[in-house]
Design a protein around this motif. Structure first.
Motif, PDB file in Angstrom:
ATOM      1  N   GLY A  19     -32.709  -8.081   1.028  1.00 29.29           N
ATOM      2  CA  GLY A  19     -31.385  -8.375   1.385  1.00 29.29           C
ATOM      3  C   GLY A  19     -30.329  -8.283   0.265  1.00 29.29           C
ATOM      4  N   PHE A  20     -29.070  -8.820   0.468  1.00 34.33           N
ATOM      5  CA  PHE A  20     -28.080  -8.902  -0.586  1.00 34.33           C
ATOM      6  C   PHE A  20     -28.761  -9.788  -1.939  1.00 34.33           C
ATOM      7  N   LEU A  21     -28.871 -10.940  -1.513  1.00 33.73           N
ATOM      8  CA  LEU A  21     -29.147 -11.994  -2.627  1.00 33.73           C
ATOM      9  C   LEU A  21     -30.430 -11.651  -3.150  1.00 33.73           C
ATOM     10  N   GLY A  22     -31.446 -11.371  -1.980  1.00 27.92           N
ATOM     11  CA  GLY A  22     -32.879 -11.009  -2.377  1.00 27.92           C
ATOM     12  C   GLY A  22     -33.047  -9.752  -3.597  1.00 27.92           C
ATOM     13  N   PHE A  39     -41.422  -9.170   0.356  1.00 27.79           N
ATOM     14  CA  PHE A  39     -41.593  -9.174   1.690  1.00 27.79           C
ATOM     15  C   PHE A  39     -40.063  -9.265   2.659  1.00 27.79           C
ATOM     16  N   ASP A  40     -40.147  -8.195   3.644  1.00 32.28           N
ATOM     17  CA  ASP A  40     -39.012  -8.073   4.303  1.00 32.28           C
ATOM     18  C   ASP A  40     -39.255  -7.307   5.515  1.00 32.28           C
ATOM     19  N   ILE A  41     -38.248  -7.361   6.418  1.00 30.26           N
ATOM     20  CA  ILE A  41     -38.838  -6.523   7.795  1.00 30.26           C
ATOM     21  C   ILE A  41     -38.032  -5.213   7.504  1.00 30.26           C
ATOM     22  N   ARG A  42     -37.395  -4.662   6.272  1.00 29.95           N
ATOM     23  CA  ARG A  42     -36.932  -3.567   5.861  1.00 29.95           C
ATOM     24  C   ARG A  42     -37.091  -3.521   4.314  1.00 29.95           C
ATOM     25  N   GLN A  43     -36.933  -2.103   4.002  1.00 29.37           N
ATOM     26  CA  GLN A  43     -36.978  -1.657   2.689  1.00 29.37           C
ATOM     27  C   GLN A  43     -35.774  -0.984   2.367  1.00 29.37           C
ATOM     28  N   GLY A  55     -42.716  -6.872   6.925  1.00 33.29           N
ATOM     29  CA  GLY A  55     -43.291  -7.394   7.964  1.00 33.29           C
ATOM     30  C   GLY A  55     -42.425  -8.640   8.403  1.00 33.29           C
ATOM     31  N   ASP A  56     -42.598  -9.091   9.505  1.00 32.61           N
ATOM     32  CA  ASP A  56     -41.882 -10.156  10.127  1.00 32.61           C
ATOM     33  C   ASP A  56     -42.461 -11.516   9.435  1.00 32.61           C
ATOM     34  N   LEU A  57     -41.569 -12.389   8.979  1.00 32.95           N
ATOM     35  CA  LEU A  57     -42.173 -13.547   8.493  1.00 32.95           C
ATOM     36  C   LEU A  57     -42.813 -14.657   9.513  1.00 32.95           C
ATOM     37  N   CYS A  58     -42.637 -14.301  10.563  1.00 32.53           N
ATOM     38  CA  CYS A  58     -43.146 -15.140  11.548  1.00 32.53           C
ATOM     39  C   CYS A  58     -44.686 -14.581  11.724  1.00 32.53           C
ATOM     40  N   TYR A 143     -25.342 -22.123  15.340  1.00 31.20           N
ATOM     41  CA  TYR A 143     -26.752 -21.953  15.460  1.00 31.20           C
ATOM     42  C   TYR A 143     -27.200 -21.611  13.884  1.00 31.20           C
ATOM     43  N   TYR A 144     -26.565 -20.873  13.221  1.00 34.63           N
ATOM     44  CA  TYR A 144     -27.177 -20.847  11.924  1.00 34.63           C
ATOM     45  C   TYR A 144     -27.240 -22.120  11.159  1.00 34.63           C
ATOM     46  N   THR A 145     -26.069 -22.742  11.018  1.00 31.51           N
ATOM     47  CA  THR A 145     -26.078 -23.983  10.351  1.00 31.51           C
ATOM     48  C   THR A 145     -27.067 -25.079  10.749  1.00 31.51           C
ATOM     49  N   THR A 147     -29.874 -24.358  12.150  1.00 32.93           N
ATOM     50  CA  THR A 147     -31.362 -24.259  11.935  1.00 32.93           C
ATOM     51  C   THR A 147     -31.513 -23.895  10.264  1.00 32.93           C
ATOM     52  N   LYS A 148     -30.339 -23.879   9.623  1.00 41.78           N
ATOM     53  CA  LYS A 148     -30.694 -23.933   8.157  1.00 41.78           C
ATOM     54  C   LYS A 148     -30.779 -25.333   8.050  1.00 41.78           C
ATOM     55  N   ILE A 149     -30.267 -26.455   8.564  1.00 44.30           N
ATOM     56  CA  ILE A 149     -30.467 -27.725   8.300  1.00 44.30           C
ATOM     57  C   ILE A 149     -32.085 -28.278   8.463  1.00 44.30           C
ATOM     58  N   GLY A 174     -20.787 -19.415  -0.408  1.00 40.69           N
ATOM     59  CA  GLY A 174     -19.731 -18.069  -0.120  1.00 40.69           C
ATOM     60  C   GLY A 174     -20.096 -17.080  -1.258  1.00 40.69           C
ATOM     61  N   ILE A 175     -21.258 -16.656  -0.963  1.00 36.35           N
ATOM     62  CA  ILE A 175     -21.780 -15.781  -2.354  1.00 36.35           C
ATOM     63  C   ILE A 175     -21.003 -14.335  -1.950  1.00 36.35           C
ATOM     64  N   PHE A 176     -20.756 -13.894  -3.194  1.00 36.25           N
ATOM     65  CA  PHE A 176     -20.084 -12.663  -3.157  1.00 36.25           C
ATOM     66  C   PHE A 176     -20.581 -11.790  -4.420  1.00 36.25           C
TER      67      PHE A 176
HETATM   68  N1  LIG Z   1     -24.264 -14.773   2.032  1.00 36.14           N
HETATM   69  C1  LIG Z   1     -23.761 -16.046   1.684  1.00 36.14           C
HETATM   70  O1  LIG Z   1     -22.669 -16.413   1.565  1.00 36.14           O
HETATM   71  C2  LIG Z   1     -24.849 -17.254   1.768  1.00 36.14           C
HETATM   72  C3  LIG Z   1     -26.134 -16.960   2.202  1.00 36.14           C
HETATM   73  N2  LIG Z   1     -26.900 -18.114   2.319  1.00 36.14           N
HETATM   74  C4  LIG Z   1     -28.453 -17.889   2.166  1.00 36.14           C
HETATM   75  O2  LIG Z   1     -28.793 -16.933   1.348  1.00 36.14           O
HETATM   76  C5  LIG Z   1     -30.100 -16.327   2.074  1.00 36.14           C
HETATM   77  C6  LIG Z   1     -29.771 -14.778   1.943  1.00 36.14           C
HETATM   78  O3  LIG Z   1     -28.553 -14.167   2.365  1.00 36.14           O
HETATM   79  P1  LIG Z   1     -27.872 -12.794   2.220  1.00 36.14           P
HETATM   80  O4  LIG Z   1     -28.665 -11.957   1.095  1.00 36.14           O
HETATM   81  O5  LIG Z   1     -26.581 -12.793   2.173  1.00 36.14           O
HETATM   82  O6  LIG Z   1     -28.556 -12.336   3.525  1.00 36.14           O
HETATM   83  P2  LIG Z   1     -29.070 -10.725   3.852  1.00 36.14           P
HETATM   84  O7  LIG Z   1     -29.003 -10.614   5.366  1.00 36.14           O
HETATM   85  O8  LIG Z   1     -28.345  -9.526   3.212  1.00 36.14           O
HETATM   86  O9  LIG Z   1     -30.685 -10.822   3.536  1.00 36.14           O
HETATM   87  C7  LIG Z   1     -31.358 -11.517   4.417  1.00 36.14           C
HETATM   88  C8  LIG Z   1     -32.771 -10.501   4.469  1.00 36.14           C
HETATM   89  O10 LIG Z   1     -33.895 -10.851   5.124  1.00 36.14           O
HETATM   90  C9  LIG Z   1     -34.144 -10.164   6.186  1.00 36.14           C
HETATM   91  N3  LIG Z   1     -34.860 -10.679   7.127  1.00 36.14           N
HETATM   92  C10 LIG Z   1     -34.290 -11.356   8.244  1.00 36.14           C
HETATM   93  N4  LIG Z   1     -35.264 -11.806   9.100  1.00 36.14           N
HETATM   94  C11 LIG Z   1     -36.257 -11.583   8.707  1.00 36.14           C
HETATM   95  C12 LIG Z   1     -37.702 -11.553   9.051  1.00 36.14           C
HETATM   96  N5  LIG Z   1     -37.932 -12.422  10.512  1.00 36.14           N
HETATM   97  N6  LIG Z   1     -38.822 -11.334   8.376  1.00 36.14           N
HETATM   98  C13 LIG Z   1     -38.599 -10.731   7.022  1.00 36.14           C
HETATM   99  N7  LIG Z   1     -37.358 -10.638   6.753  1.00 36.14           N
HETATM  100  C14 LIG Z   1     -36.310 -10.973   7.319  1.00 36.14           C
HETATM  101  C15 LIG Z   1     -32.991  -9.397   6.534  1.00 36.14           C
HETATM  102  O11 LIG Z   1     -33.426  -8.205   7.027  1.00 36.14           O
HETATM  103  P3  LIG Z   1     -32.182  -7.423   8.208  1.00 36.14           P
HETATM  104  O12 LIG Z   1     -31.052  -7.497   7.393  1.00 36.14           O
HETATM  105  O13 LIG Z   1     -32.852  -6.439   8.675  1.00 36.14           O
HETATM  106  O14 LIG Z   1     -31.941  -8.651   9.001  1.00 36.14           O
HETATM  107  C16 LIG Z   1     -32.539  -9.115   5.150  1.00 36.14           C
HETATM  108  O15 LIG Z   1     -33.116  -8.007   4.264  1.00 36.14           O
HETATM  109  C17 LIG Z   1     -30.228 -16.437   3.422  1.00 36.14           C
HETATM  110  O16 LIG Z   1     -31.012 -17.507   3.548  1.00 36.14           O
HETATM  111  C18 LIG Z   1     -28.743 -17.076   3.708  1.00 36.14           C
HETATM  112  O17 LIG Z   1     -28.866 -18.177   4.498  1.00 36.14           O
HETATM  113  C19 LIG Z   1     -26.546 -19.242   1.669  1.00 36.14           C
HETATM  114  C20 LIG Z   1     -25.148 -19.652   1.426  1.00 36.14           C
HETATM  115  C21 LIG Z   1     -24.308 -18.437   1.533  1.00 36.14           C
END
Ligand SMILES: NC(=O)C1=CN([C@@H]2O[C@H](COP(=O)(O)OP(=O)(O)OC[C@H]3O[C@@H](n4cnc5c(N)ncnc54)[C@H](OP(=O)(O)O)[C@@H]3O)[C@@H](O)[C@H]2O)C=CC1
Ligand SMILES: CC(C)=CCC[C@@H](C)[C@H]1CC[C@H]2C3=C(CC[C@]12C)[C@@]1(C)CCC(=O)C[C@@H]1CC3
Length: 345
Positions: A19-22, A39-43, A55-58, A143-145, A147-149, A174-176
């Motif tokens: 993902g973005f931050l990851g 570990f992610d559902i996509r590369q 894989g799915d983190l579940c 729902y996002y908030t 479940t984050k809690i 507010g990550i950018f």
């Molecule tokens: N962006 C922001 O402003 C903020 C983000 N956060 C937190 O930061 C974290 C990263 O956010 P961000 O990088 O923006 O999000 P992204 O959606 O870019 O990254 C999340 C990654 O997790 C993957 N993912 C989702 N579900 C699963 C799953 N079941 N198993 C494995 N991988 C999974 C996503 O895949 P796919 O894209 O296919 O769903 C994606 O690659 C999150 O926890 C978010 O709550 C906190 C504060 C602010």
């Protein structure tokens, strides 16, 4: 029974690393000499030193094979906050996080750093210089908030010095930055549709927008300072740019930087919030026959029209955190990274 690899302190896993931050986190970890399992559902990319586990983190078995020999785990996966799929949030952020915790313990992981969110205390009303001791939102805004809690509570409660499993939560806001799929693209999409002419409220609300490299810095510091004797164990930390900015000035700078007009006309906050609520209800009612995706959801209107900025002194004191990139440079670098989103581009 499978043999367990000896965990190495420079071997870590990033759940959500595509993902973005990851991905920014993975790049910085590699630059600092770590070897990384994503570990992610996509590369979404390839990088020397990184191995991908899809894989799915579940799925605990899938997680276990990615966590072999790993001593440090970053968990930054979540469904997109804009989704309103309650079951998905429950499954991934709550049940999935329990699975991550179990897998970490079974694989002998020693440290878990969770990416939480400063929004866990946000209820749609002003937060000025909020510290970590604010109570969790009793009425979370979506729902996002919600479940984050629950996710943050689960991870912090799992910290167990006796068993050698330490946890900490980072709360960015507010990550950018380059490659963000959410903030800048949503803004540009709204501008292209002529929806960014209006300022919600009087435009004086201050908020935190945090450059992704500063968020990454906070995560790595937290991981490296997390030890049994440190104050970080089982705690949450705000990580911000430490430069609250007027929401509409930030939006205007990004828009103007990309060649669009800045919003100019003011609309009363409660009028826009009421309309967004009506539209959201309508979208819910019509869902079986029509997929409506309003730009101005009640959550976005609340974020656009209230103060929400947070104090990060706890991170400064406990882990020596200081933002590495100032807001102006961060905006310039972000705008330059989106040539394809420029007006006429
Ligand atoms: N962006 C922001 O402003 C903020 C983000 N956060 C937190 O930061 C974290 C990263 O956010 P961000 O990088 O923006 O999000 P992204 O959606 O870019 O990254 C999340 C990654 O997790 C993957 N993912 C989702 N579900 C699963 C799953 N079941 N198993 C494995 N991988 C999974 C996503 O895949 P796919 O894209 O296919 O769903 C994606 O690659 C999150 O926890 C978010 O709550 C906190 C504060 C602010
Ligand atoms: C009013 C309007 C159309 C603004 C466009 C920008 C928005 C898409 C962003 C402004 C504040 C952002 C934000 C988040 C997502 C994108 C925005 C709404 C989060 C909800 C992302 C997940 C979090 O944990 C908190 C963030 C707060 C700020």
């Amino acid at each position: 029974m499978a043999t367990r690899l000896r965990p190495s302190s420079k071997r870590c896993a990033v759940i959500g690393g595509s993902g973005f931050l990851g991905r920014h986190l993975v790049e910085q970890l590699i630059a600092r000499g770590y070897s990384v399992s994503v570990f992610d559902i996509r590369q979404s990319y390839e990088l020397p030193g990184v191995t991908f586990h899809l894989g799915d983190l579940c799925d605990k078995q899938a997680l276990l094979s990615a966590l072999q020999g790993v001593s440090l785990v970053f968990h930054c996966a979540s469904p997109a906050p804009s989704s309103d799929d309650r079951a998905l949030f429950q499954k991934v952020n709550m049940d999935g996080t329990c699975t991550v915790l179990q897998a970490c313990r079974e694989a002998g992981v020693q440290k878990l750093v969770l990416t939480s969110s400063a929004s866990v205390v946000f209820e749609g009303r002003d937060i000025k210089d909020g510290k970590e001791d604010l109570p969790y939102a009793k009425k979370p805004i979506d729902y996002y908030t919600e479940t984050k809690i629950q996710q943050e509570k689960l991870v912090l409660a799992a910290c167990d010095k006796e068993k050698g499993f330490l946890t900490v939560a980072i709360r960015p806001h507010g990550i950018f930055g380059p490659r963000d799929p959410q903030l800048v693209p949503t803004l540009v999409d709204a501008a292209r549709k002529g929806k960014m002419k209006f300022i919600i409220g009087d435009g004086s609300n201050l908020v935190d927008f945090t450059f992704v490299e500063n968020v990454v810095h906070g995560h790595i510091l937290a991981a490296e300072r997390l030890r049994p004797e440190s104050p970080l164990c089982g705690q949450a930390y705000h990580i911000t740019n430490d430069e609250p900015v007027h929401f509409w000035d930030f939006m205007s700078q990004v828009l103007v930087g990309l060649g669009y007009d800045a919003p100019r006309y003011h609309l009363p906050y409660w009028l826009v919030y009421g309309l967004a609520l009506l539209l959201w209800l309508l979208a819910l009612l019509l869902r079986p026959i029509l997929q409506l995706q309003p730009t101005f959801t009640p959550m976005r209107v609340a974020l656009a029209g209230t103060h929400h900025y947070y104090n990060c002194s706890r991170a400064k004191e406990d882990m020596g955190y200081k933002p590495l990139v100032g807001l102006q440079e961060a905006i310039t670098r972000t705008v330059e990274s989106y040539p394809h989103l420029r007006q006429g581009g």
